[in-house]
Design a protein around this motif. Structure first.
Motif, short mmCIF file in Angstrom:
data_model
loop_
_atom_site.label_atom_id
_atom_site.label_comp_id
_atom_site.label_asym_id
_atom_site.label_seq_id
_atom_site.Cartn_x
_atom_site.Cartn_y
_atom_site.Cartn_z
N SER A 119 0.81 -1.22 0.00
CA SER A 119 0.00 0.00 0.00
C SER A 119 0.84 1.27 0.00
CB SER A 119 -0.93 0.00 1.22
OG SER A 119 -0.17 -0.08 2.42
N GLU A 120 2.13 1.15 0.33
CA GLU A 120 3.00 2.33 0.38
C GLU A 120 3.56 2.69 -0.99
OE1 GLU A 120 5.50 2.67 4.09
OE2 GLU A 120 5.04 0.53 4.18
N TYR A 121 3.35 1.83 -1.98
CA TYR A 121 3.81 2.10 -3.33
C TYR A 121 2.65 2.61 -4.19
CZ TYR A 121 8.11 -0.56 -2.35
OH TYR A 121 9.30 -1.01 -1.84
N SER A 169 17.66 0.85 -5.61
CA SER A 169 17.35 2.22 -5.16
C SER A 169 16.90 2.29 -3.72
CB SER A 169 16.26 2.83 -6.07
OG SER A 169 15.06 2.08 -5.99
N GLU A 170 16.59 1.14 -3.09
CA GLU A 170 16.17 1.14 -1.70
C GLU A 170 17.19 0.52 -0.76
OE1 GLU A 170 12.25 0.11 -0.59
OE2 GLU A 170 11.33 0.91 -2.39
N PHE A 171 17.92 -0.50 -1.26
CA PHE A 171 18.80 -1.23 -0.36
C PHE A 171 20.24 -1.31 -0.82
CE2 PHE A 171 14.60 -2.72 0.89
CZ PHE A 171 14.69 -2.57 2.26
N VAL A 209 12.72 1.40 -7.91
CA VAL A 209 11.64 0.55 -7.42
C VAL A 209 10.33 1.33 -7.45
CG1 VAL A 209 10.74 -0.75 -5.47
CG2 VAL A 209 13.18 -0.80 -5.94
N LEU A 210 9.37 0.80 -8.22
CA LEU A 210 8.05 1.43 -8.33
C LEU A 210 7.01 0.79 -7.42
CD1 LEU A 210 7.72 1.80 -12.21
CD2 LEU A 210 8.39 3.56 -10.57
#
Length: 390
Positions: free
Chosen positions: A29-31, A264-266, A339-340
């Motif tokens: 839900s956060e994306y 892009s996140e980790f 990351v989308l």
């Protein structure tokens, strides 16, 4: 396989022998982007064809779905428009048109089908009647009982998720070094083959990235060293996903060298390898269960995104554990690898992540209902990319 399965029960006696890595991506839900299940593709099967075929190819121009039945060595052709089967292609088991152990295939047209013979490491070209046209050795005609070829050429095991890819007049496909990679071949062992359909020239390119493979890492199992790949026709690059690394890697087919694309996140985190030398199979299995392991990567040319399979770490320590209980996610990247979104599919026992296909209608993933004994159908779930902006 039986020997391997018997070891599973021993896992419950093991303590964690290494610090495995588990990524905490955002909740779905956060994306702003996710995958939504919109339909099912149901293919009726005959009495000798089980679900989960080892290889599937969709011919979108003809709207045909083909799959390989290893029991009767046949390629089945299913007309999606008419909802009926066409005449199947039998791969001969003996005689002048014999193919030792057919595994994967690629249909160029009805007069030219490439079949991989795992026994001899050959590409065998047949027509839709199974008549052999030519044979190309992938290991320079080295005898299969000469183990030296294993240090020079990759082992191929084509699957739907790791297919033959037609690029202009070439067939591109990657293999793997199946165990821990010796340092003395890390610079020379090339895993991607390029076969020119016109000249019949065979070349190899691309080596394992040194920052995640080599003697300082104990990746002594095919689960860790399998090369997953796809082709981006827009940017004209190969994209590689290695099971143990957050990063993706890109490469040109015209030159050597891989370029690392940082998550892009980790960032560049990798799964921490097992610290002990020569771990037992049960320790290896425990490590696989408790680690995040990446699998296939697919580029969607219709929507300009990538889909990457992640087999999430299973942290529960109760009950009999095996890889079928690992939760599966699909990570969605844009064309620049940002990351989308993410889609939580469920447990790997219900999703055949080896059979994932990108089509103009969306993403097909084979669904297997483990609670049902009905093997009369092969079922694909169709997902479409959705956004909060739509």
């Amino acid at each position: 396989m039986q020997k391997f399965l018997k070891l599973i029960s021993l896992v419950l006696l093991l303590n964690c022998v290494c610090c495995s890595q588990r990524q905490e991506y955002k909740n779905d839900s956060e994306y702003s982007v996710t995958l939504e299940e919109i339909d099912s593709l149901v293919i009726p099967l005959d009495s000798v064809s089980p679900p989960k075929p080892p290889f599937v190819q969709v011919l979108e121009e003809e709207n045909l779905l083909t799959f390989f039945n290893a029991f009767n060595r046949s390629i089945y052709w299913f007309d999606l428009n008419e909802n009926k089967y066409l005449e199947r292609t039998v791969i001969y088991a003996e005689g002048e048109h014999q193919v030792g152990r057919p595994v994967g295939y690629h249909i160029i047209n009805r007069d030219s089908i490439t079949v991989f013979d795992m026994i001899k490491n050959d590409l065998v070209f047949v027509n839709d009647k199974g008549i052999k046209l030519r044979t190309i050795s992938l290991v320079n005609n080295l005898p299969i009982n000469d183990s030296n070829w294993l240090l020079s050429y990759p082992q191929f095991f084509p699957r739907t998720i790791t297919p033959f890819i037609r690029i202009d007049d070439k067939l591109i496909f990657s293999g793997s070094f199946m165990w821990a990679i010796p340092d003395n071949i890390l610079d020379t062992f090339k895993f991607t083959a390029s076969f020119d359909l016109s000249t019949h020239e065979l070349t190899y390119r691309h080596t394992y990235p040194k920052n995640i493979y080599g003697s300082k890492f104990n990746w002594d199992d095919p689960y860790y060293t399998t090369v997953y790949y796809d082709w981006n026709p827009d940017q004209k690059v190969m994209v590689y996903s290695f099971p143990i690394s957050n990063s993706l890697f890109t490469a040109s087919l015209e030159k050597e060298g891989l370029s690392e694309v940082v998550d892009s996140e980790f960032g560049t985190k990798v799964v921490k390898p097992i610290s002990m030398k020569n771990p037992t199979r049960e320790i290896m299995l425990s490590h696989l269960i408790e680690s995040d392991i990446y699998a296939g990567i697919k580029y969607d040319k219709h929507r300009k995104v990538y889909y990457r399979v992640l087999m999430n770490a299973e942290m529960s320590t109760t009950g009999v554990k095996d890889l079928s209980l690992k939760p599966v996610s699909i990570i969605i990247y844009d064309s620049e690898f940002k990351v989308l979104g993410k889609k939580e599919l469920g447990l790997s026992k219900n999703w055949n992540i080896d059979n994932i296909i990108v089509t103009k209608d969306g993403l097909l993933i084979e669904y297997t209902d483990m609670l049902s004994s009905n093997e009369d159908y092969m079922v694909f779930k169709l997902f479409k990319l959705t956004s909060d902006e739509n």
